[in-house]
Design a protein around this motif. Structure first.
Motif, PDB file in Angstrom:
ATOM      1  N   GLU A   3       0.712   1.423   4.921  1.00  0.00           N
ATOM      2  CA  GLU A   3       0.877   0.583   6.119  1.00  0.00           C
ATOM      3  C   GLU A   3       2.149  -0.256   6.036  1.00  0.00           C
ATOM      4  O   GLU A   3       2.849  -0.435   7.035  1.00  0.00           O
ATOM      5  N   GLU A   4       2.452  -0.770   4.837  1.00  0.00           N
ATOM      6  CA  GLU A   4       3.675  -1.569   4.666  1.00  0.00           C
ATOM      7  C   GLU A   4       4.904  -0.714   4.931  1.00  0.00           C
ATOM      8  O   GLU A   4       5.856  -1.145   5.584  1.00  0.00           O
TER       9      GLU A   4
ATOM     10  N   ILE B 243       0.958   1.919  -8.586  1.00  0.00           N
ATOM     11  CA  ILE B 243      -0.014   1.114  -7.841  1.00  0.00           C
ATOM     12  C   ILE B 243      -1.198   0.767  -8.751  1.00  0.00           C
ATOM     13  O   ILE B 243      -1.691  -0.353  -8.753  1.00  0.00           O
TER      14      ILE B 243
ATOM     15  N   LEU C 124     -12.360   1.312  -4.968  1.00  0.00           N
ATOM     16  CA  LEU C 124     -12.083   0.606  -3.698  1.00  0.00           C
ATOM     17  C   LEU C 124     -10.730  -0.104  -3.755  1.00  0.00           C
ATOM     18  O   LEU C 124      -9.943  -0.050  -2.806  1.00  0.00           O
ATOM     19  N   ILE C 125     -10.456  -0.777  -4.888  1.00  0.00           N
ATOM     20  CA  ILE C 125      -9.181  -1.511  -5.013  1.00  0.00           C
ATOM     21  C   ILE C 125      -8.005  -0.530  -4.962  1.00  0.00           C
ATOM     22  O   ILE C 125      -6.998  -0.782  -4.284  1.00  0.00           O
ATOM     23  N   LEU C 126      -8.170   0.579  -5.660  1.00  0.00           N
ATOM     24  CA  LEU C 126      -7.093   1.581  -5.668  1.00  0.00           C
ATOM     25  C   LEU C 126      -6.852   2.130  -4.257  1.00  0.00           C
ATOM     26  O   LEU C 126      -5.704   2.240  -3.804  1.00  0.00           O
ATOM     27  N   ALA C 127      -7.939   2.446  -3.571  1.00  0.00           N
ATOM     28  CA  ALA C 127      -7.821   2.957  -2.198  1.00  0.00           C
ATOM     29  C   ALA C 127      -7.195   1.896  -1.293  1.00  0.00           C
ATOM     30  O   ALA C 127      -6.376   2.200  -0.422  1.00  0.00           O
ATOM     31  N   PHE C 128      -7.575   0.622  -1.515  1.00  0.00           N
ATOM     32  CA  PHE C 128      -7.016  -0.490  -0.737  1.00  0.00           C
ATOM     33  C   PHE C 128      -5.499  -0.568  -0.953  1.00  0.00           C
ATOM     34  O   PHE C 128      -4.719  -0.627   0.010  1.00  0.00           O
ATOM     35  N   LEU C 129      -5.080  -0.525  -2.222  1.00  0.00           N
ATOM     36  CA  LEU C 129      -3.647  -0.639  -2.522  1.00  0.00           C
ATOM     37  C   LEU C 129      -2.858   0.531  -1.938  1.00  0.00           C
ATOM     38  O   LEU C 129      -1.765   0.350  -1.412  1.00  0.00           O
ATOM     39  N   ARG C 130      -3.437   1.722  -2.024  1.00  0.00           N
ATOM     40  CA  ARG C 130      -2.720   2.896  -1.496  1.00  0.00           C
ATOM     41  C   ARG C 130      -2.559   2.808   0.008  1.00  0.00           C
ATOM     42  O   ARG C 130      -1.479   3.084   0.545  1.00  0.00           O
ATOM     43  N   SER C 131      -3.611   2.415   0.711  1.00  0.00           N
ATOM     44  CA  SER C 131      -3.476   2.342   2.173  1.00  0.00           C
ATOM     45  C   SER C 131      -2.579   1.171   2.579  1.00  0.00           C
ATOM     46  O   SER C 131      -1.821   1.258   3.548  1.00  0.00           O
ATOM     47  N   LEU C 132      -2.641   0.087   1.781  1.00  0.00           N
ATOM     48  CA  LEU C 132      -1.753  -1.056   2.059  1.00  0.00           C
ATOM     49  C   LEU C 132      -0.291  -0.629   1.906  1.00  0.00           C
ATOM     50  O   LEU C 132       0.566  -0.974   2.728  1.00  0.00           O
ATOM     51  N   ALA C 133      -0.014   0.151   0.854  1.00  0.00           N
ATOM     52  CA  ALA C 133       1.357   0.623   0.617  1.00  0.00           C
ATOM     53  C   ALA C 133       1.836   1.488   1.779  1.00  0.00           C
ATOM     54  O   ALA C 133       2.971   1.348   2.255  1.00  0.00           O
TER      55      ALA C 133
ATOM     56  N   SER D 152      -6.406  -0.405   5.412  1.00  0.00           N
ATOM     57  CA  SER D 152      -6.435  -1.187   4.168  1.00  0.00           C
ATOM     58  C   SER D 152      -7.482  -2.297   4.250  1.00  0.00           C
ATOM     59  O   SER D 152      -8.217  -2.546   3.289  1.00  0.00           O
TER      60      SER D 152
ATOM     61  N   LEU E 155     -16.934   5.275  -0.108  1.00  0.00           N
ATOM     62  CA  LEU E 155     -15.588   5.001   0.439  1.00  0.00           C
ATOM     63  C   LEU E 155     -15.386   5.555   1.850  1.00  0.00           C
ATOM     64  O   LEU E 155     -14.295   5.429   2.411  1.00  0.00           O
TER      65      LEU E 155
ATOM     66  N   PHE F 177     -11.087  -1.360   3.318  1.00  0.00           N
ATOM     67  CA  PHE F 177     -11.409  -1.342   1.886  1.00  0.00           C
ATOM     68  C   PHE F 177     -11.620  -2.770   1.385  1.00  0.00           C
ATOM     69  O   PHE F 177     -12.525  -3.041   0.608  1.00  0.00           O
TER      70      PHE F 177
ATOM     71  N   LEU G 131       3.159  -4.751  -4.427  1.00  0.00           N
ATOM     72  CA  LEU G 131       3.823  -3.505  -4.032  1.00  0.00           C
ATOM     73  C   LEU G 131       5.303  -3.578  -4.346  1.00  0.00           C
ATOM     74  O   LEU G 131       5.998  -4.493  -3.913  1.00  0.00           O
TER      75      LEU G 131
END
Lengths: 36, 580
Positions: A20-21, B79, A9-18, B109, B131, B112, B68
């Motif tokens: 979106e940023e 990441i 979940l954390i990995l998926a969160f970071l990837r989608s955050l990246a 994001s 997920l 999650f 990031l």
């Protein structure tokens, strides 16, 4: 939740955050271009 | 109602304007549930703004830049090394389950993040254990299927969020307290306002704040301000803007000073204003004129009237300034931008409403000013909070008596359908649709809709019949995993038929845009079907089709009402003069 699920979940969160940023920065840049 | 604190975490990671909309919804909810203890998770750049609302229990920020690397964002390995940092940061949010977790970011994001935080109740986007994306509550599904896909609907986002939160609290914590007529927005919104020392703006004057930006030239800003200052001696102007707008502000003041003796009536705070001063100055102004959503929402939270200049011919009223008496103006043709005279005439009509009391229309106001030619290029809408017996909620109504556009008609109907689905309440048939709002283009579309919606209704009824049969057949099975080959084939065929009917809904929606919301919502509902066994899944599938059916039936009621309104009225015989 298992540790593996939390990590996934954390990995998926970071990837989608990246992503979106990156989109956000691109959209801010295009706004500046419009304003200029 | 429980007096024990209701621990609520709100995730809002979108823009500053979104944060302000969330804050207005939260303030309204807290007035009804004083035990609500709100913690807010926001972006670091919005921390200062969120902390101005001292009725928020705590503000937590997401340290995006620490996790990031701007130069290497999509690299999975770079990441992955931040996973322990995120896990460490999360401990402050995961120590004990929240009573309510509200994700109002409505982005990937945040879904999650929501899944990582334990909570007894959850609103907004989240993730399942595998997920997979999930939006479990009705209003979040509506945001997913309608708001984010720009399908017309007329419920303001603040009303939507407030209703969503209040419904959840009512179910889990009982009826709310009686808040009387306590205002939600106003100077008390941000309790950190400066209360000592000399006021920033001279009291007793009508201060109009102009938040300048380069969408207008210095000449255009100066033209608008000159019209205001010359015709209304009681008005004073404060210029607000970012540091990069200082040159524009200097040019505007140069033109204004050159044109007359207005120097003492203009205060230029461009580039000099921190957030405290923005809040302090805006709260002392009667009006804010702006092109942008963030200052518009900030002013509306402070109870200052807003004139927002839209650049699109179909601006989004559901995210415009919240409260009574705000004005949103937009061009009818995007290739013909709004001129200062259009903004001045809209402002002066709204500002002096107490004087003319709408004894003359906005169209007549334009004529008095000599600007009647502007009416073809301008749309002006004014906000009003409906009375509770009309369902409440904010609505922007046009100042022109023009036929409803197809989009406006659909926005009214979809708004009513949402109320039926999620509040169990609908307005009186045809409310907000009048005979003079119906034009030939709308009628033509509605006649086509009569046919397409009737087909869609038949498809829905067939899907309900199949889903009922599937549910009954599945309930008879001794096991959902072990069954005869014949049973498996029968259930499979029923499932395939329901999927074909769903594809048919897609095709109907592609042919008639009025039906697009039903198609997108059906997809969202089908994606969110829960249950371990085929009987449970088919029960939820049946409920989804029934929800769509109720929506289509309501749309047809309003469509028929609109078509009836357009018919010629028989004139009573008594009106005729007998022939001599």
């Amino acid at each position: 939740m298992t540790d593996a699920q939390v990590e996934a979940l954390i990995l998926a969160f970071l990837r989608s955050l990246a992503e979106e940023e990156s989109d956000r920065i691109a959209s801010d840049n295009s706004k500046e271009e419009i304003q200029e | 109602m429980s007096r024990k604190p209701i621990r609520c975490l709100v995730i809002q990671l979108r823009s500053g304007a979104d944060l302000l909309e969330s804050l207005i919804a939260l303030k309204a909810t807290k007035q009804l549930y004083p035990a609500l203890e709100i913690s807010l998770l926001c972006r670091p750049e919005h921390e200062e703004l969120a902390k101005q609302a001292q009725w928020i229990h705590s503000v937590i920020t997401l340290p995006v830049s620490e996790w990031l690397n701007p130069g290497n964002k999509s690299d999975v390995e770079s990441i992955r090394k931040f996973v322990p940092n995120v896990a460490g940061w999360l401990t402050q949010l995961t120590a004990s389950p929240w009573d309510l977790l509200v994700n109002w970011s409505f982005c990937d994001s945040s879904s999650f993040l929501s899944a990582l935080i334990p909570a007894k109740n959850r609103l907004g986007y989240t993730r399942r254990a595998d997920l997979d994306f999930s939006s479990g509550d009705g209003w979040s599904q509506f945001v997913h299927a309608f708001v984010h896909l720009d399908i017309p609907q007329n419920i303001h986002l603040v009303d939507l969020l407030t209703t969503q939160l209040l419904t959840a609290l009512q179910l889990s914590h009982g009826d709310p307290a009686d808040a009387g007529n306590q205002a939600v927005t106003g100077r008390g919104f941000f309790t950190a306002l400066r209360t000592s020392g000399d006021p920033l703006l001279e009291p007793g004057k009508t201060w109009v704040a102009a938040q300048i930006n380069p969408l207008w030239s210095a000449k255009q800003w100066a033209r608008f301000l000159l019209l205001t200052l010359e015709r209304h001696p009681e008005t004073h102007v404060v210029l607000l803007g970012l540091r990069q707008e200082q040159e524009l502000a200097r040019e505007i003041t140069r033109i204004l000073n050159h044109s007359g003796t207005h120097e003492k009536r203009i205060l230029n705070l461009t580039g000099e204003t921190d957030l405290d001063l923005w809040i302090d100055s805006l709260s002392q102004c009667t009006w804010l004129v702006t092109f942008q959503a963030l200052p518009a929402q900030l002013a509306s939270a402070l109870g200052t009237r807003v004139l927002q200049i839209g650049q699109s011919h179909a601006p989004n009223y559901s995210t415009a300034a919240y409260g009574n008496g705000h004005v949103l103006i937009s061009p009818t043709d995007v290739s013909v931008p709004l001129v200062p005279e259009a903004v001045y005439s809209s402002w002066s009509y709204a500002h002096f409403e107490w004087s003319h009391r709408r004894n003359w229309s906005f169209q007549e106001h334009l004529e008095r000013l000599g600007y009647q030619r502007l009416s073809d290029w301008l749309d002006v809408r004014v906000s009003k909070i409906r009375p509770a017996d009309e369902g409440g909620g904010l609505i922007y109504t046009s100042e022109f008596k023009r036929p409803l556009s197809n989009r406006d008609w659909l926005a009214i109907i979809n708004g009513q359908i949402a109320r039926l689905w999620y509040c169990g309440w609908t307005a009186k048939e045809g409310a907000e649709i009048t005979r003079d709002g119906i034009g030939p283009a709308l009628l033509q579309d509605l006649r086509a809709l009569d046919e397409s919606s009737s087909v869609l209704l038949r498809v829905c009824k067939e899907a309900i019949r199949c889903s009922t049969e599937l549910q009954q057949r599945a309930a008879q099975l001794k096991s959902s995993k072990v069954m005869s080959v014949e049973d498996r084939k029968e259930l499979h065929d029923m499932g395939v038929k329901i999927l074909e009917l769903q594809k048919l809904v897609d095709r109907l929606a592609s042919a008639d845009a009025h039906l697009a919301g039903f198609s997108t919502l059906l997809k969202v509902l089908m994606h969110n079907l829960g249950g371990e066994h085929i009987a449970e899944v088919s029960k939820e599938s049946l409920a989804a089709w029934q929800q769509i059916e109720r929506g289509i039936e309501l749309m047809r009621v309003w469509m028929k009402h609109t078509l009836r309104l357009s018919r010629p009225i028989a004139v009573e015989a008594a009106v005729f003069q007998p022939l001599p």
